[in-house]
Design a protein around this motif. Structure first.
Motif, mmCIF file in Angstrom:
data_model
loop_
_atom_site.group_PDB
_atom_site.id
_atom_site.type_symbol
_atom_site.label_atom_id
_atom_site.label_comp_id
_atom_site.label_asym_id
_atom_site.label_seq_id
_atom_site.Cartn_x
_atom_site.Cartn_y
_atom_site.Cartn_z
ATOM 1 N N ASP A 34 0.906 -1.295 -0.054
ATOM 2 C CA ASP A 34 -0.078 0.032 -0.019
ATOM 3 C C ASP A 34 1.030 1.166 0.047
ATOM 4 O O ASP A 34 1.999 1.251 0.694
ATOM 5 C CB ASP A 34 -0.767 0.102 1.183
ATOM 6 C CG ASP A 34 -1.749 -1.244 1.218
ATOM 7 O OD1 ASP A 34 -2.042 -2.174 0.451
ATOM 8 O OD2 ASP A 34 -2.596 -1.434 2.244
ATOM 9 N N ARG A 36 1.723 5.348 0.678
ATOM 10 C CA ARG A 36 1.345 6.421 1.599
ATOM 11 C C ARG A 36 0.664 7.550 0.914
ATOM 12 O O ARG A 36 1.448 7.943 -0.033
ATOM 13 C CB ARG A 36 2.508 6.671 2.632
ATOM 14 C CG ARG A 36 2.123 7.654 3.988
ATOM 15 C CD ARG A 36 3.253 7.891 4.665
ATOM 16 N NE ARG A 36 3.917 6.604 5.148
ATOM 17 C CZ ARG A 36 3.260 5.802 6.236
ATOM 18 N NH1 ARG A 36 2.078 6.396 6.824
ATOM 19 N NH2 ARG A 36 3.762 4.796 6.777
ATOM 20 N N THR A 43 -2.889 5.215 4.028
ATOM 21 C CA THR A 43 -2.320 4.430 2.896
ATOM 22 C C THR A 43 -3.649 4.118 1.944
ATOM 23 O O THR A 43 -4.499 4.030 2.360
ATOM 24 C CB THR A 43 -1.368 3.102 3.324
ATOM 25 O OG1 THR A 43 -2.374 2.217 4.095
ATOM 26 C CG2 THR A 43 -0.229 3.621 4.167
#
Length: 267
Positions: A34, A36, A43
């Protein structure tokens, strides 16, 4: 067939959905971690992870996790990571690649085909090897590139046709791949600097750059994007533009607001 699936961006979602709809068992989906977003530490998952969660499929961010699952085959679509030899030695994989190999091996085959002025490209199911898109081809189809086709339009058609080809190829059995024939041409990732418009170039070349997506220039010292244009009487006429700090807009509306002086043009 029991599969694992490796992919990341939006274009890798339809093939995953097609595999599930066709009744294949997807034991694991591997995608990027994921990302940010913003200052709050939030995220966001990749489009493929979002699709996998929606479909109720297990997700991992580590390629080695595909091992030991009893999968028969790995399917790779725009994954964006190198798959190590020890993984390929245990689990055969195929890649859905969006060009007519060996032309446009690499990261940006759709954009490079359009920028080069190719009138045809395609999509194929190929064997994954350690080299960059060097594996033999199990099946491929041609897709024409029209004189006004954009990269987004071409990508959508290639993904749709590729998902169908993938299912048909798996249903028929992979068989033996055919070795690639011809001189390899590499599709390097597009650098933003390449997308700056050089107004001294032929209008057809500038038009292809705009249709590839992300073309930009400057106006009164600020960055200025051109999202769509037409060639009229041998001249390139922008139709959809985006001044710095503003949303996309009709070029006529922009001119009415900006009021360019006679002879004033992009820099």
């Amino acid at each position: 067939m029991r599969l694992v699936y490796l992919g990341t961006p939006e274009m890798a979602v339809p093939p995953l959905e097609a595999l599930v709809a066709a009744g294949h068992e997807v034991a694991l989906v591997v995608t990027r971690t994921d990302k940010r977003r913003g200052r709050g530490g939030h995220t966001s998952p990749s489009p493929v992870k979002e699709a996998a969660v929606r479909l109720g499929l297990p997700v991992s961010h580590t390629v080695d996790d595909v091992l030991g699952l009893g999968a028969e085959l790995g399917v790779v679509v725009a994954f964006g990571q190198i798959i190590r030899p020890h993984v390929l030695a245990e689990l055969p994989m195929v890649n859905l690649h969006f060009s007519l190999l060996p032309r446009w091996r690499g990261a940006a085959p759709v954009e490079r085909a359009l920028l080069a002025g190719d009138d045809v490209t395609g999509v194929g199911v190929m064997a994954v090897e350690e080299g960059l898109d060097t594996g033999g081809v199990y099946a491929q189809i041609e897709v024409p590139i029209g004189p006004a086709t954009t990269a987004d339009e071409l990508r959508t058609e290639l993904v749709d046709r590729g998902a169908e080809l993938l299912i048909d190829t798996l249903d028929a059995g992979l068989g033996t791949p055919v070795e690639q024939v011809g001189t390899p041409v590499y599709a390097a990732k597009i650098d933003p600097a390449e997308l700056r418009i050089d107004w001294s170039r032929p209008v057809e070349e500038i038009d292809r750059l705009i249709r590839a997506g992300g073309a930009w220039t400057t106006f009164r010292g600020d960055r200025f994007k051109i999202h769509a244009a037409e060639i009229i009487d041998g001249e390139l006429v922008p139709t959809i533009v985006q001044p710095a700090g503003k949303p996309r807009m009709d070029a006529h509306a922009w001119r009415n607001g900006a009021r360019p002086a006679d002879g004033e043009w992009f820099e």
